[in-house]
Write an enzyme that holds these catalytic residues in place. Structure first.
Site, PDB file in Angstrom:
ATOM      1  CB  SER A 136      33.012  41.192  42.786  1.00  0.00           C
ATOM      2  OG  SER A 136      32.383  42.069  43.701  1.00  0.00           O
ATOM      3  CE1 TYR A 161      29.147  42.213  39.298  1.00  0.00           C
ATOM      4  CE2 TYR A 161      29.477  42.530  41.662  1.00  0.00           C
ATOM      5  CZ  TYR A 161      29.948  42.605  40.362  1.00  0.00           C
ATOM      6  OH  TYR A 161      31.222  43.064  40.125  1.00  0.00           O
TER       7      TYR A 161
END
Length: 343
Positions: A136, A161
């Protein structure tokens, strides 16, 4: 630059097949005649009906096999690799969302860390031609230098995350080093489009418009120093992944692991994105559409800008995302209005 085209004779294993990117990738591969094995736990992080709808659109393909299960179940994953012997693995299953990781950290460790470890173990004991996995843009944290390049420091994540995605990159590199597993990590930059994730801002804004509710914009109303995002249309993401699948990096004496950004490399101010979404809604509805707006401070875990350098991807497979937000958002709005029957 030379690259090998997709090999339709191979078996492709996709985790997160009921997810946004997983569904679109699976559909693309199935349309080309590939054998696709999909797994997903179909959790309720967002509207399960949308995940079911995606799977229903994949069911008619005879070359698609779906298993409802969780990648954190190691025995299940090892058994599936033993049974189906996939050639190429795409790990797209993950607990997504930056803000949700602050509220519910446990599921991020279960899916993003334990789940990915199980995939690596399966690739270790059942060798594959290539493991492609989702990282990501969040790994860049609050980096000030733009555009973000793969060689930049990613040691200061600002959400759990992001930490799990950075961990995935380290785990994959280690397994590639120890067991010569060809692996490629992809740092996705704000993916959007039809059949997308309802927890994403553009989708939530559209929901609130039709509900007559105000949208919250986390930039303090500061238009000069607005948030920037590198919005990347789903078709560009799928094409980028597909071009990489048959092209692992295997060089004598090198660890067969690499990382690429996949982003539009054309960041837009959040307010410009919102104004474009209003224009697309106006066009589809045939009337002026304007959001009710409420400005609030930037949220914990959010970053001020995302901006991808895609030079490495272009050099490797000759591809650069190209869909404008005008084109991409119009396709999303047209799908949304048809899907929810709001026109």
């Amino acid at each position: 630059m030379t690259y090998n085209p997709l090999d339709v004779k191979k078996t492709y294993f996709i985790t997160g097949a009921a997810g946004f990117i997983g569904y679109h990738l699976a559909k693309n591969l199935l349309e080309q005649g590939c054998q696709v094995i999909g797994i997903d736990n179909v959790n309720d992080y967002y509207d399960v009906n949308l995940k079911v709808e995606r799977l229903q659109r994949l069911e008619p393909y005879e070359n698609f096999t779906f298993i409802k299960g969780d990648i954190s179940d190691k025995e299940l994953i090892l058994n599936l690799f033993e049974e189906h012997k996939p050639n190429i693995v795409m790990n797209l299953a993950a607990q997504a969302g930056v803000r949700y990781s602050i509220e519910n950290p446990d599921v991020y460790i279960q899916s993003n860390i334990t789940g990915f470890y199980n995939i690596l173990e399966a690739c270790r004991f059942h060798p594959v031609d290539h493991l492609v996995y989702a990282s990501s843009s969040s790994v860049y944290g609050a980096n000030k230098k733009v555009p973000f390049e793969e060689s930049d420091s990613v040691d200061h994540p600002v959400s759990l995350y992001a930490s799990t995605k950075k961990s995935n990159e380290l785990m994959a590199h280690t397994y590639s080093h120890l067991y010569q597993i060809p692996a490629t990590g992809l740092r996705f930059f704000t993916v959007y489009g039809p059949m997308g994730r309802p927890d994403m801002a553009y989708y939530g804004f559209t929901d609130k418009f039709f509900a007559g509710e105000e949208i919250k914009i986390f930039n303090n109303g500061d238009f000069e120093n607005d948030l920037y995002r590198d919005f990347t249309y789903i078709d560009d993401i799928v094409e980028g992944i597909e071009r990489l699948l048959s092209n692992p990096q295997i060089e004598e004496g090198e660890v067969p692991h690499r990382i690429f950004n996949i982003g539009n490399s054309n960041p837009e101010k959040l307010m410009v994105f919102i104004e474009t979404l209003e224009k697309c809604l106006s066009k589809t509805l045939g009337r002026t559409a304007e959001f009710k707006k409420k400005f609030e401070p930037i949220k914990l875990g959010d970053v001020p800008a995302t901006y991808a350098s895609t030079k490495l991807l272009e050099e490797a497979v000759g591809f650069k995302p190209k869909t404008s937000i005008e084109e991409g958002l119009q396709k999303f709005v047209d799908w949304y209005c048809d899907y929810y029957k709001v026109v």
